[in-house]
Every structure is written in C-alpha cells, then in structure tokens.
Design a protein around this motif. Structure first.
Motif, PDB file in Angstrom:
ATOM      1  N   THR A  37    -187.901  55.657 -46.831  1.00  0.00           N
ATOM      2  CA  THR A  37    -188.064  57.045 -46.418  1.00  0.00           C
ATOM      3  C   THR A  37    -187.503  57.219 -45.016  1.00  0.00           C
ATOM      4  O   THR A  37    -187.944  56.551 -44.075  1.00  0.00           O
ATOM      5  CB  THR A  37    -189.550  57.464 -46.420  1.00  0.00           C
ATOM      6  OG1 THR A  37    -190.072  57.328 -47.739  1.00  0.00           O
ATOM      7  CG2 THR A  37    -189.705  58.913 -45.972  1.00  0.00           C
ATOM      8  N   LEU A 195    -198.359  65.008 -49.182  1.00  0.00           N
ATOM      9  CA  LEU A 195    -197.845  63.777 -48.571  1.00  0.00           C
ATOM     10  C   LEU A 195    -198.315  62.548 -49.339  1.00  0.00           C
ATOM     11  O   LEU A 195    -197.534  61.615 -49.589  1.00  0.00           O
ATOM     12  CB  LEU A 195    -198.291  63.692 -47.108  1.00  0.00           C
ATOM     13  CG  LEU A 195    -197.676  64.714 -46.136  1.00  0.00           C
ATOM     14  CD1 LEU A 195    -198.258  64.529 -44.747  1.00  0.00           C
ATOM     15  CD2 LEU A 195    -196.162  64.596 -46.096  1.00  0.00           C
ATOM     16  N   ASP A 196    -199.599  62.538 -49.718  1.00  0.00           N
ATOM     17  CA  ASP A 196    -200.118  61.417 -50.513  1.00  0.00           C
ATOM     18  C   ASP A 196    -199.390  61.315 -51.842  1.00  0.00           C
ATOM     19  O   ASP A 196    -199.070  60.218 -52.316  1.00  0.00           O
ATOM     20  CB  ASP A 196    -201.625  61.598 -50.754  1.00  0.00           C
ATOM     21  CG  ASP A 196    -202.459  61.303 -49.515  1.00  0.00           C
ATOM     22  OD1 ASP A 196    -201.872  60.833 -48.522  1.00  0.00           O
ATOM     23  OD2 ASP A 196    -203.673  61.542 -49.541  1.00  0.00           O
ATOM     24  N   LYS A 199    -195.942  59.791 -51.414  1.00  0.00           N
ATOM     25  CA  LYS A 199    -196.058  58.342 -51.199  1.00  0.00           C
ATOM     26  C   LYS A 199    -196.317  57.609 -52.522  1.00  0.00           C
ATOM     27  O   LYS A 199    -195.668  56.588 -52.821  1.00  0.00           O
ATOM     28  CB  LYS A 199    -197.203  58.044 -50.227  1.00  0.00           C
ATOM     29  CG  LYS A 199    -196.978  58.476 -48.794  1.00  0.00           C
ATOM     30  CD  LYS A 199    -198.226  58.172 -47.979  1.00  0.00           C
ATOM     31  CE  LYS A 199    -198.214  58.862 -46.631  1.00  0.00           C
ATOM     32  NZ  LYS A 199    -199.492  58.685 -45.913  1.00  0.00           N
ATOM     33  N   GLN A 202    -193.294  57.741 -54.877  1.00  0.00           N
ATOM     34  CA  GLN A 202    -192.213  56.883 -54.399  1.00  0.00           C
ATOM     35  C   GLN A 202    -192.466  55.436 -54.808  1.00  0.00           C
ATOM     36  O   GLN A 202    -191.547  54.723 -55.227  1.00  0.00           O
ATOM     37  CB  GLN A 202    -192.080  56.992 -52.884  1.00  0.00           C
ATOM     38  CG  GLN A 202    -190.904  56.205 -52.322  1.00  0.00           C
ATOM     39  CD  GLN A 202    -190.744  56.388 -50.831  1.00  0.00           C
ATOM     40  OE1 GLN A 202    -191.668  56.807 -50.143  1.00  0.00           O
ATOM     41  NE2 GLN A 202    -189.574  56.077 -50.304  1.00  0.00           N
ATOM     42  N   GLU A 203    -193.734  55.013 -54.701  1.00  0.00           N
ATOM     43  CA  GLU A 203    -194.076  53.651 -55.121  1.00  0.00           C
ATOM     44  C   GLU A 203    -193.869  53.476 -56.621  1.00  0.00           C
ATOM     45  O   GLU A 203    -193.351  52.457 -57.079  1.00  0.00           O
ATOM     46  CB  GLU A 203    -195.529  53.352 -54.741  1.00  0.00           C
ATOM     47  CG  GLU A 203    -195.781  53.201 -53.257  1.00  0.00           C
ATOM     48  CD  GLU A 203    -195.085  51.977 -52.668  1.00  0.00           C
ATOM     49  OE1 GLU A 203    -195.005  50.939 -53.355  1.00  0.00           O
ATOM     50  OE2 GLU A 203    -194.586  52.070 -51.527  1.00  0.00           O
ATOM     51  N   GLU A 221    -196.641  59.688 -40.586  1.00  0.00           N
ATOM     52  CA  GLU A 221    -197.382  59.347 -41.798  1.00  0.00           C
ATOM     53  C   GLU A 221    -196.485  58.880 -42.929  1.00  0.00           C
ATOM     54  O   GLU A 221    -196.941  58.144 -43.807  1.00  0.00           O
ATOM     55  CB  GLU A 221    -198.194  60.561 -42.268  1.00  0.00           C
ATOM     56  CG  GLU A 221    -199.312  60.935 -41.330  1.00  0.00           C
ATOM     57  CD  GLU A 221    -200.603  61.228 -42.063  1.00  0.00           C
ATOM     58  OE1 GLU A 221    -200.567  61.402 -43.284  1.00  0.00           O
ATOM     59  OE2 GLU A 221    -201.643  61.264 -41.389  1.00  0.00           O
ATOM     60  N   ILE A 222    -195.215  59.288 -42.947  1.00  0.00           N
ATOM     61  CA  ILE A 222    -194.432  59.078 -44.170  1.00  0.00           C
ATOM     62  C   ILE A 222    -193.131  58.295 -43.970  1.00  0.00           C
ATOM     63  O   ILE A 222    -192.619  57.705 -44.924  1.00  0.00           O
ATOM     64  CB  ILE A 222    -194.135  60.437 -44.843  1.00  0.00           C
ATOM     65  CG1 ILE A 222    -193.834  60.238 -46.334  1.00  0.00           C
ATOM     66  CG2 ILE A 222    -193.020  61.180 -44.134  1.00  0.00           C
ATOM     67  CD1 ILE A 222    -193.877  61.498 -47.144  1.00  0.00           C
ATOM     68  N   ASP A 224    -190.219  55.540 -42.770  1.00  0.00           N
ATOM     69  CA  ASP A 224    -189.919  54.174 -42.321  1.00  0.00           C
ATOM     70  C   ASP A 224    -188.984  54.215 -41.114  1.00  0.00           C
ATOM     71  O   ASP A 224    -189.168  53.462 -40.157  1.00  0.00           O
ATOM     72  CB  ASP A 224    -189.255  53.381 -43.454  1.00  0.00           C
ATOM     73  CG  ASP A 224    -190.135  53.270 -44.677  1.00  0.00           C
ATOM     74  OD1 ASP A 224    -191.270  52.794 -44.535  1.00  0.00           O
ATOM     75  OD2 ASP A 224    -189.706  53.686 -45.769  1.00  0.00           O
ATOM     76  N   ARG A 563    -199.088  54.781 -41.779  1.00  0.00           N
ATOM     77  CA  ARG A 563    -198.311  55.543 -42.740  1.00  0.00           C
ATOM     78  C   ARG A 563    -198.487  55.094 -44.180  1.00  0.00           C
ATOM     79  O   ARG A 563    -198.122  55.835 -45.090  1.00  0.00           O
ATOM     80  CB  ARG A 563    -196.832  55.578 -42.358  1.00  0.00           C
ATOM     81  CG  ARG A 563    -196.047  54.317 -42.568  1.00  0.00           C
ATOM     82  CD  ARG A 563    -194.575  54.587 -42.241  1.00  0.00           C
ATOM     83  NE  ARG A 563    -193.758  53.410 -42.407  1.00  0.00           N
ATOM     84  CZ  ARG A 563    -193.621  52.458 -41.517  1.00  0.00           C
ATOM     85  NH1 ARG A 563    -194.285  52.557 -40.372  1.00  0.00           N
ATOM     86  NH2 ARG A 563    -192.854  51.413 -41.737  1.00  0.00           N
ATOM     87  N   ARG A 564    -199.002  53.901 -44.425  1.00  0.00           N
ATOM     88  CA  ARG A 564    -199.238  53.472 -45.800  1.00  0.00           C
ATOM     89  C   ARG A 564    -200.617  53.875 -46.305  1.00  0.00           C
ATOM     90  O   ARG A 564    -200.959  53.646 -47.457  1.00  0.00           O
ATOM     91  CB  ARG A 564    -199.088  51.948 -45.908  1.00  0.00           C
ATOM     92  CG  ARG A 564    -197.672  51.460 -45.595  1.00  0.00           C
ATOM     93  CD  ARG A 564    -196.657  52.017 -46.561  1.00  0.00           C
ATOM     94  NE  ARG A 564    -195.290  51.621 -46.230  1.00  0.00           N
ATOM     95  CZ  ARG A 564    -194.221  52.185 -46.748  1.00  0.00           C
ATOM     96  NH1 ARG A 564    -194.334  53.178 -47.600  1.00  0.00           N
ATOM     97  NH2 ARG A 564    -193.019  51.777 -46.403  1.00  0.00           N
ATOM     98  N   LEU A 566    -203.654  56.431 -47.451  1.00  0.00           N
ATOM     99  CA  LEU A 566    -203.814  57.727 -48.088  1.00  0.00           C
ATOM    100  C   LEU A 566    -205.021  58.436 -47.491  1.00  0.00           C
ATOM    101  O   LEU A 566    -205.931  57.815 -46.954  1.00  0.00           O
ATOM    102  CB  LEU A 566    -203.996  57.563 -49.606  1.00  0.00           C
ATOM    103  CG  LEU A 566    -202.842  56.881 -50.352  1.00  0.00           C
ATOM    104  CD1 LEU A 566    -203.151  56.808 -51.835  1.00  0.00           C
ATOM    105  CD2 LEU A 566    -201.533  57.619 -50.132  1.00  0.00           C
TER     106      LEU A 566
END
Length: 616
Positions: A37, A195-196, A199, A202-203, A221-222, A224, A563-564, A566
C-alpha cells in the motif's frame, strides 16, 4: 528485487487553459510492489488526484497532455489502444472515488451495476452475476446481502454506498486498487470500518493499493510507503514510519504538525491552538497560549431545555402523516460566554438539526431556547430578526454559503446594511477590517468567491458571521471539508477570536481529534438524544457510554506502528430515527458519574454481539 505491479516514471500532466498548456504534475515517479500500500499525500491542488486519473487515463483527452511512462507489469498504459485500456480498467486496475453517490447510477439497482461489470469483464450469465454480487456484498460486510442487491443507491447510507463501490472495484479481482479519498466525507466510525475493510480485503485478495488522501492519520494506519506531493511535485518519498519519525522536507513537517492527535490535550485545562510549522523552512512558529475564556459567574449565553424537533412523513392519496422522523428528542444543555460546547456524533444523529433548531432555521415542536434570557422560540418574525444579530451560523460548505455573483466585500457588508447599522461607506470599511481580522488582505474585498481557496472562503464566512458582533456562533462542521493544515489555521483563528471577543461556540463536528483540541465541554448525540455530556477531559479520559467509546475507538491514530491493527468498532449501521405516528419516546434515565459529567443509562441493545469483544 521484487518487480513492481505499477511503476510511474517521470509522469507529467498539463491542461489546456486559454490556448496555453498549464503544467499541473511535474515529473512524478514512484513504484508499488505486490501486496503493498502506497499513500499519495498532499493538500487540495497538489496534483495527487490528477496523478491517479492519469494512471487510469480518465483525464479529458482533448484538453490534457500526458508524458512519461506508467508501467503495469511492464505494459505502458499511456501507449495502449483505447480498447485494451478499457479492458484493463476494472479488470487489472480498479478505482474507488471520493463520493460514491456521484459514481453510482441513481436509476439502476446496485446489483445491476455490479453485475454489468461481471458480465462485461468476466463473461458471467445474469444468474451467475447476481450470485457473485451477493458473494461480494457478503465479503464487504453488507448486511442482508441477498435482499439488498435489488436496492437503489439512495437506500444506502454513505458508508454502505462506499462498501458497494469497494464491492464493484473487487468484482474482477484487480491487481491494483486506486482509492481516491475514499473516507474523506465519512464519519469517523464509518471511516474506521472502511479502512479495516480495505486492510482485510487486501490480505485476502493479495492486491496492491494506491491510497490517495490528505489525512496523515489515515496514512499512518494503512500505508507501507508514502509519497508527499505539493504543487504537482513529489517532494518526499519513503517508508511511512520513516516519514512520520524523521520527515526531511519542510512541507512534510508542516503536514505532520497540523495533524490533530487524540490524547494530545491530556493534562491541558483549556483549548489550545494547533502548532503551525512554516512550510518553507520547517520551523515551528512560537506557541501562543490561550487564557481561560469561560465566564463562570455569568448567566449562560445559550440555554436549551427539552428541545424536540420532528419531521412529518406523508404518503398516500391524501398525504396523511404516516410517520415521523424524531430528529431531536428532549435535548438540554447550556453554553456560557467564552465557552465551546462540542456536539458530536455520526451523520443522522441530529446534531446539525439541533444547531438549526437553536437558531430557528428549523421550527422545533417543543422545548425552550434562551439566548441571553430571551426565549427565541416565542419571538415574532421581526423580533427574531433582531435576536439573530446575537447568534450566527458558520456552515460546512463555504462555497454554497456565498453568493457567487456577489463580491466577498459586499457579502460581508450585507448583514450590516440589512440591519441598518451603518452607511454603505462605513460597511465597506468594516468589511475591510473584518477581512484583516480573519487573516486576509483588505484589497481582496473586490474578488468573488471562486477566486479563493476553500480555507480562504471559510475565513470569509467567519468574517461575515462576525459583522453583527454576535454573542453565540453555531459552527456546523465548519472545518470538516478542509485540508489538514488549512483546518489547523481556521481552528486557530476561531480560538483567537473567542479569546479576544468572548464568543460562545456550539461546535458541531464528527472529528473527535479536533473536538478534543477546541472544546471546553462535549455532548455526544445518538438518534436525536444526548447520551453523554461533560467536561472535555472527562469525556475523552473516562468515557462511560458505549457509543462514546465507539466514537473514540474509531479515531485514526497517526502512528505507523499500529497500521496492522484493526479497530474495535461495530460494523452495524446507525438505526433509523423514523417512528410511527403514535410512538411515545421512553423516559430516559441519567446519572451523574462526576461533577458536570452526566451519562444516559443504556439498555441491552448496546451489549456487544456474540463472538465480538466489547468496544474498548
């Protein structure tokens, strides 16, 4: 070294303006790796959205000149034929826009719109497309997915519409998702949910994300890695944690200094100005402490008791009343001179209706509103007009608040002339003085609203509000739509004016981090009722009601180390305030947990669902 999914190399964009080409993006370069990200950060006008639109080749062809290279797994998107680019859009690269309602067709069901992409790109039949749409709705956590695919966009809340857009973006399993300010217009709790969701997806899907925003809390928060843009140029790029810990460019330091951080006011008894950093040098300006402005011994400027506002819902052949929206229900509070009472909650909780009811822009059905001891609700139209000199409002959208055909000097002078407080020449002089007071130049009085930035327009609205020297100002989401550094400047201006003029503010907002910095007391609203009210330190330091805890838990924390993680936020929608005609509101019980800190006694509906931890 891993091959990037997207490589932007020396991207330049120019728009044609009056027969000349005006460059807006200057040689921007960055890469996005697999499952990575990257955040593109900057204020309005920095060129970040133009960069994203150019990657997707969505800028107007006849008036845009684009240079450089945009490589998607080695293919240069800027050189592809139109038919090939159409196949890539939505298939290999998908985009989520800021305002979902303008991206969805209002006359087609959401299921049809997602199914159309599935049939076009993946060759599914109508039945297969509907089944896949239901699966996507489940994936983005839309409740009752099978029934909601046949709903139209207006039947969804803002947060749920954004979930529909995410489902549409994911329909063809893209390798890259471009999210252009997807949470800017959303409440803090809905923002946390989105946002959660990004994330988690994306995983699960293994896609890369280009996230465009001006909110550094969201970036932490999101993202990299982060690319900071200003005036169409990328001035700093690197790992997000590195940029937050040791920003190199002065502009990056200025952006980070203006980020409202929850908990920054711990131990401070009074509101405090935002620290301002010079964007040219990166040096902080000298801190200006604010005195205690609350006038304790005086009668409150505003006293609201039992305020109730409802709207009839009519239907049928004879337009009978079929139900009512209980927008504000038995609300009571007071605001003293020099004090800021913040009214917080999600969209639909009734906070804006409360502010408009106080000024009688909306007629309440019950209760009393006293301004300097005078009951506003019992005044005749002429007496109300005179009373409104003491109470003014700042609206969320400054552009919609100003007449585009009227110069800003005339707009500021207009209240003085309508109330016959001075001559035209005196009004012009007063307008020039007010412009100077809000940090603008007097010679700007001859300009029109479109010639100013959003922050400058909000300053103009504040100047017009001050023209009649009010005692009370209702600020309805007055800084919500502003960039982070502009927001800091406008908030500092409001605090300085309060300190010098003793203004009472009813500050309506859903931004809890800003509220913590500006308020003396906080009232939390849910479904038209105040569920908790008390001193700012008590509300943020020891919240009691589960809804207050939910709002605070949802605030983005500008710490890349988290950022990882929730958010511990329930994903259910806010309940509807629509009630039957014969509905009688239940009697509410309140308890005082500390001096001035009152909380509504809640029922089992606020218990956490099975399998989910309670809101921390």
């Amino acid at each position: 070294m891993t091959t990037p999914i997207l490589s932007v190399q020396d991207l330049t964009v120019a728009f044609r303006s009056e027969q000349a080409w005006r460059p807006v993006v200057h040689g921007v370069s960055f890469d996005i790796g697999p499952k990575e990200t990257v955040a593109l950060v900057g204020e309005s006008g920095s060129g970040k959205s133009v960069t994203a639109m150019s990657i997707m080749r969505l800028t107007p062809r006849d008036s845009t000149r684009t240079g450089g290279r945009v490589l998607l797994e080695g293919r240069d998107l800027l050189r592809l034929p139109d038919a090939e680019m159409r196949r890539i859009r939505g298939d290999d690269v998908a985009m989520i826009f800021q305002e979902p309602m303008t991206s969805l067709n209002p006359v087609l069901t959401v299921g049809f719109q997602i199914g159309e992409a599935l049939r076009l790109h993946r060759g599914l039949s109508q039945r297969q497309a509907e089944a896949e749409t239901v699966r996507l709705f489940d994936k983005v956590r839309i409740p009752a997915a099978a029934s909601r695919v046949h709903d139209y966009p207006h039947r969804f809340s803002g947060g749920m519409r954004q979930r529909v857009m995410i489902a549409m973006a994911l329909a063809c399993r893209p390798k890259l998702l471009i999210a252009d300010e997807p949470t800017t217009a959303l409440d803090v709790t809905i923002q946390a949910q989105i946002l959660d969701l990004i994330k988690l997806l994306q995983e699960e899907e293994g896609m890369s994300v280009l996230f465009i925003t001006h909110d550094m809390g969201v970036v932490a928060e999101i993202a990299d890695r982060t690319v900071v843009m200003v005036d169409g140029r990328a001035v700093e790029a690197g790992a997000t944690e590195q940029i937050f810990r040791r920003p190199v460019h002065p502009y990056s330091r200025a952006l980070l200094a203006a980020v409202p951080t929850l908990g920054a006011m711990k131990g401070q008894p009074h509101p405090a100005r935002f620290p301002i950093v010079d964007r040219a040098t990166g040096e902080p300006e000298a801190a200006v402490p604010l005195p205690d402005t609350v006038r304790e011994g005086e009668r409150p400027v505003l006293e609201v008791k039992g305020l109730t506002t409802r709207f009839d819902i009519r239907g049928g052949l004879l337009s009978r009343v079929r139900g009512r929206v209980h927008a504000v229900e038995n609300v009571s509070f007071a605001v003293r001179a020099g004090e800021t009472l913040a009214l917080v909650g999600e969209s639909g909780c009734g906070k804006s209706t409360t502010g408009r009811s106080v000024l009688r822009l909306i007629e309440p059905v019950a209760g009393s509103v006293l301004v300097d001891g005078e009951d506003v609700l019992g005044l005749s139209p002429s007496a109300l007009r005179a009373c409104r000199r003491r109470m003014q409002m700042i609206f969320q959208d400054p552009f919609a608040s100003l007449d585009p055909r009227m110069s800003v000097g005339a707009a500021i002078a207009e209240p003085l002339l309508i109330n016959r407080l001075c001559s035209r020449s005196e009004a012009r002089a007063r307008a020039a003085d007010l412009l100077r007071r809000v940090g603008l130049k007097p010679e700007m009085a001859s300009r029109f609203p479109h010639e100013f930035s959003g922050g400058q327009r909000q300053r103009i609205c504040i100047a017009r509000t001050l023209a009649l020297e009010p005692r009370l100002i209702v600020a309805d989401e007055s800084v919500s739509a502003l960039d982070v550094s502009v927001k800091a400047q406008v908030v500092n201006l409001m605090l300085d004016l309060q300190a010098s003029l003793g203004l009472a503010y009813l500050f309506i907002s859903h931004d809890m981090a800003v509220v913590e910095r500006v308020s003396h007391r906080v009232a939390v609203m849910y479904l038209g009722e105040i569920v908790e009210i008390g001193p700012r330190a008590a509300i943020f330091g020891a919240p009691q009601h589960p809804y207050t805890k939910k709002l605070i838990a949802a605030v983005p924390v500008p710490d890349p180390g988290r950022r990882r993680q929730l958010h511990a936020v329930r994903s259910d929608e806010i309940k509807s305030p629509i009630r039957p005609v014969d509905y009688v509101p239940p009697e509410r019980l309140y308890r005082e947990v500390a001096p001035g800190h009152v909380v509504q006694v809640w029922g089992p509906e606020w218990e956490a669902p099975a399998g989910m931890a309670a809101v921390a």
